[in-house]
Write a protein that holds these residues in place. Sequence first.
Motif, PDB file in Angstrom:
ATOM      1  N   LEU A  48      11.154   1.258   5.974  1.00 22.88           N
ATOM      2  CA  LEU A  48      11.516   1.851   4.332  1.00 22.88           C
ATOM      3  C   LEU A  48      10.718   2.806   3.633  1.00 22.88           C
ATOM      4  O   LEU A  48       9.321   2.887   3.754  1.00 22.88           O
ATOM      5  N   ASP A  49      11.677   3.989   3.299  1.00 20.70           N
ATOM      6  CA  ASP A  49      10.451   5.188   2.776  1.00 20.70           C
ATOM      7  C   ASP A  49       9.775   3.981   1.077  1.00 20.70           C
ATOM      8  O   ASP A  49       8.495   4.495   1.340  1.00 20.70           O
ATOM      9  N   SER A  50      10.084   2.919   0.799  1.00 13.67           N
ATOM     10  CA  SER A  50       9.008   2.335   0.012  1.00 13.67           C
ATOM     11  C   SER A  50       7.743   1.594   0.439  1.00 13.67           C
ATOM     12  O   SER A  50       7.225   1.195  -0.559  1.00 13.67           O
ATOM     13  N   ASP A  51       8.063   1.566   1.626  1.00 15.93           N
ATOM     14  CA  ASP A  51       7.135   1.074   2.486  1.00 15.93           C
ATOM     15  C   ASP A  51       5.678   1.763   2.500  1.00 15.93           C
ATOM     16  O   ASP A  51       4.780   1.400   2.359  1.00 15.93           O
ATOM     17  N   ILE A  52       5.930   3.054   2.672  1.00 12.28           N
ATOM     18  CA  ILE A  52       4.643   3.733   2.457  1.00 12.28           C
ATOM     19  C   ILE A  52       3.440   4.062   0.953  1.00 12.28           C
ATOM     20  O   ILE A  52       2.907   4.095   0.948  1.00 12.28           O
ATOM     21  N   ASP A  53       5.093   4.000   0.156  1.00 12.70           N
ATOM     22  CA  ASP A  53       4.132   3.791  -1.140  1.00 12.70           C
ATOM     23  C   ASP A  53       3.693   2.321  -1.625  1.00 12.70           C
ATOM     24  O   ASP A  53       1.854   2.652  -1.853  1.00 12.70           O
ATOM     25  N   LYS A  54       4.007   1.506  -1.627  1.00  8.51           N
ATOM     26  CA  LYS A  54       3.445   0.128  -1.707  1.00  8.51           C
ATOM     27  C   LYS A  54       2.437   0.281  -0.934  1.00  8.51           C
ATOM     28  O   LYS A  54       1.120  -0.689  -0.818  1.00  8.51           O
ATOM     29  N   THR A  55       1.925   0.550   0.149  1.00  7.09           N
ATOM     30  CA  THR A  55       0.617   0.641   1.522  1.00  7.09           C
ATOM     31  C   THR A  55      -0.080   1.529   0.293  1.00  7.09           C
ATOM     32  O   THR A  55      -1.192   1.003   0.861  1.00  7.09           O
ATOM     33  N   PHE A  56       0.287   2.633  -0.092  1.00  8.49           N
ATOM     34  CA  PHE A  56      -1.055   3.063  -0.303  1.00  8.49           C
ATOM     35  C   PHE A  56      -1.246   2.668  -1.921  1.00  8.49           C
ATOM     36  O   PHE A  56      -3.272   2.804  -2.326  1.00  8.49           O
ATOM     37  N   LEU A  57      -0.384   1.940  -2.096  1.00  2.87           N
ATOM     38  CA  LEU A  57      -1.083   0.926  -3.841  1.00  2.87           C
ATOM     39  C   LEU A  57      -1.600  -0.281  -3.394  1.00  2.87           C
ATOM     40  O   LEU A  57      -2.692  -0.037  -3.621  1.00  2.87           O
ATOM     41  N   GLN A  58      -1.923  -0.940  -1.977  1.00  3.44           N
ATOM     42  CA  GLN A  58      -2.594  -1.694  -1.564  1.00  3.44           C
ATOM     43  C   GLN A  58      -3.643  -1.816  -1.032  1.00  3.44           C
ATOM     44  O   GLN A  58      -4.621  -1.616  -1.854  1.00  3.44           O
ATOM     45  N   LEU A  59      -3.654  -0.199  -0.828  1.00  6.20           N
ATOM     46  CA  LEU A  59      -5.389   0.814  -0.441  1.00  6.20           C
ATOM     47  C   LEU A  59      -5.959   0.511  -1.976  1.00  6.20           C
ATOM     48  O   LEU A  59      -6.775  -0.171  -1.316  1.00  6.20           O
ATOM     49  N   LYS A  60      -5.485   1.008  -2.337  1.00 10.03           N
ATOM     50  CA  LYS A  60      -6.156   1.497  -3.330  1.00 10.03           C
ATOM     51  C   LYS A  60      -6.179   0.136  -4.643  1.00 10.03           C
ATOM     52  O   LYS A  60      -8.038  -0.132  -5.006  1.00 10.03           O
ATOM     53  N   ALA A  61      -5.812  -0.445  -4.264  1.00  6.97           N
ATOM     54  CA  ALA A  61      -6.295  -2.202  -4.786  1.00  6.97           C
ATOM     55  C   ALA A  61      -7.491  -2.789  -4.599  1.00  6.97           C
ATOM     56  O   ALA A  61      -8.307  -3.086  -5.386  1.00  6.97           O
ATOM     57  N   GLN A  62      -7.825  -2.358  -2.904  1.00  9.12           N
ATOM     58  CA  GLN A  62      -8.465  -3.028  -2.176  1.00  9.12           C
ATOM     59  C   GLN A  62      -9.916  -1.227  -2.966  1.00  9.12           C
ATOM     60  O   GLN A  62     -10.228  -1.919  -2.017  1.00  9.12           O
ATOM     61  N   GLY A  63      -9.809  -0.936  -3.385  1.00  9.01           N
ATOM     62  CA  GLY A  63     -10.760   0.055  -3.506  1.00  9.01           C
ATOM     63  C   GLY A  63     -10.861   0.968  -2.294  1.00  9.01           C
ATOM     64  O   GLY A  63     -12.067   1.936  -2.478  1.00  9.01           O
TER      65      GLY A  63
END
Length: 468
Positions: free
Chosen positions: A56-71
């Motif tokens: 999904l289009d939103s998957d890219i945004d969510k993956t960015f969020l997860q990466l940021k949460a992991q530092g």
Amino acid sequence: MGLSFVLLFVNLGYAQEIIEDTAEVEEANKKVDTTKTKNAKKVDGVAAVVGDYIVLDSDIDKTFLQLKAQGVNTDEIESCQLFGKLLEDKLYAHHAIQDSILIPDSEIRRNVDYQIQQFLQQTNGSMEKLLAVYNKEDEASFREEMFEINKANMLAQRMQAKIVEEIEITPEEVRTFFKKIPEEERPTFGTELKVAQIVAEPKISEEERQKVIDRLKQFKADILENGASFRSKAVLYSEDPGSASRGGKYTLNRKKPQMVKEFREVAFSLQEGEISEPFKSDFGYHIIMLEKIRGQEYDVAHILLSPKVSSAAVKEAKERLEGVRKKITDSIISFSDAAKEVSDEKETRNDGGQLINPTTQDYNFELTRMDPELYAQIQNLKDGEISLVLREEDRTGKVKFKLLRVTDRIDEHTADYARDYLKIKQLALEEKKIKAIEDWQESHIVDTYIKISGDYRDCDFTGNWLKK
């Protein structure tokens, strides 16, 4: 960009088919319409279809969020890069299912639990704020989504592991790999040290050991005779920081070594509902209750208590090691022989106290990659010099003393085939694995249904994978 994330994108090769007609994508978009009002409209779109998976289009945004949460620093990561990585993961996951690779739901849930705890650190422990960041209405739906994401990712990882699990490399292949690197391009290896240590641990009295054993026996009796809750006692009394908050629960798998040997042997010998007698491990004394057997998986709960050392025992250990240091400096005994005779660390004493690098499995520690605490302890030592007696205390409060010695030093140098064979072998093996994954992708893409939609068809992928 950090090396670990660069490796994530080491191969962005995909066979993708451009969607020329939009009817098929519109139909897929209808399936992911999340608006349920009379004025319903599409709120998320299908960016790609890979086998049985949708991106999904939103998957890219969510993956960015997860990466940021992991530092992870995402400033230099482009959307097309991330999109390509998602496609790759879906490709692996799709074929993992085709190859009947299975992952137990309990394993996925444990991963989700860990990740959510990591994410909560970014919101000061507020689940409400975390749900707002991910635009989820409640924790249950968030966990469900995280479950599916983790399942796909773990399938992808298992598929990649399966591709390279039998890959080995011969000495001749290592030699060929090294020879093809131009001299001016050969890697440089930083300064390396070999380090040895002698460890003295405070002795625990038999009285204190028996006190802990008796307490665990009382817990067992209270549970069996009075109907007390094992889980509640674990929450209240267990000294295992990794499991106490969840009632001492662990899930063990017979095919995967987890926990220490003593723990596994006792757990696998129990019947459902049975509670073990107190037993000893390197962490202290345990009792285990086997809750349920599910095939190869064993759901257990345990309580850990560690005997306490007295201040007199701590003082004795320090003085004991000071005496050993004096004998070494007076040339009465060598460091290596002293380690074999008196060190309390069984993992190193038979090697004369020589430390093994957990990453490379050899004796060499590269200064730039050395554990910061170890580096601080040896940075001012000259070759052959013995440190003063050093005190260490782990997160559980366990105290030990040690002597350190730098036994060898190799200065920074350009890779040498004979001296650095193990490192060169590892580099050659990694190159061979990457090539195997590339070949696997090329051979499997042909029979995998893949379509790319929207602006992502304009991404500049490595190679001519868009098949224009």
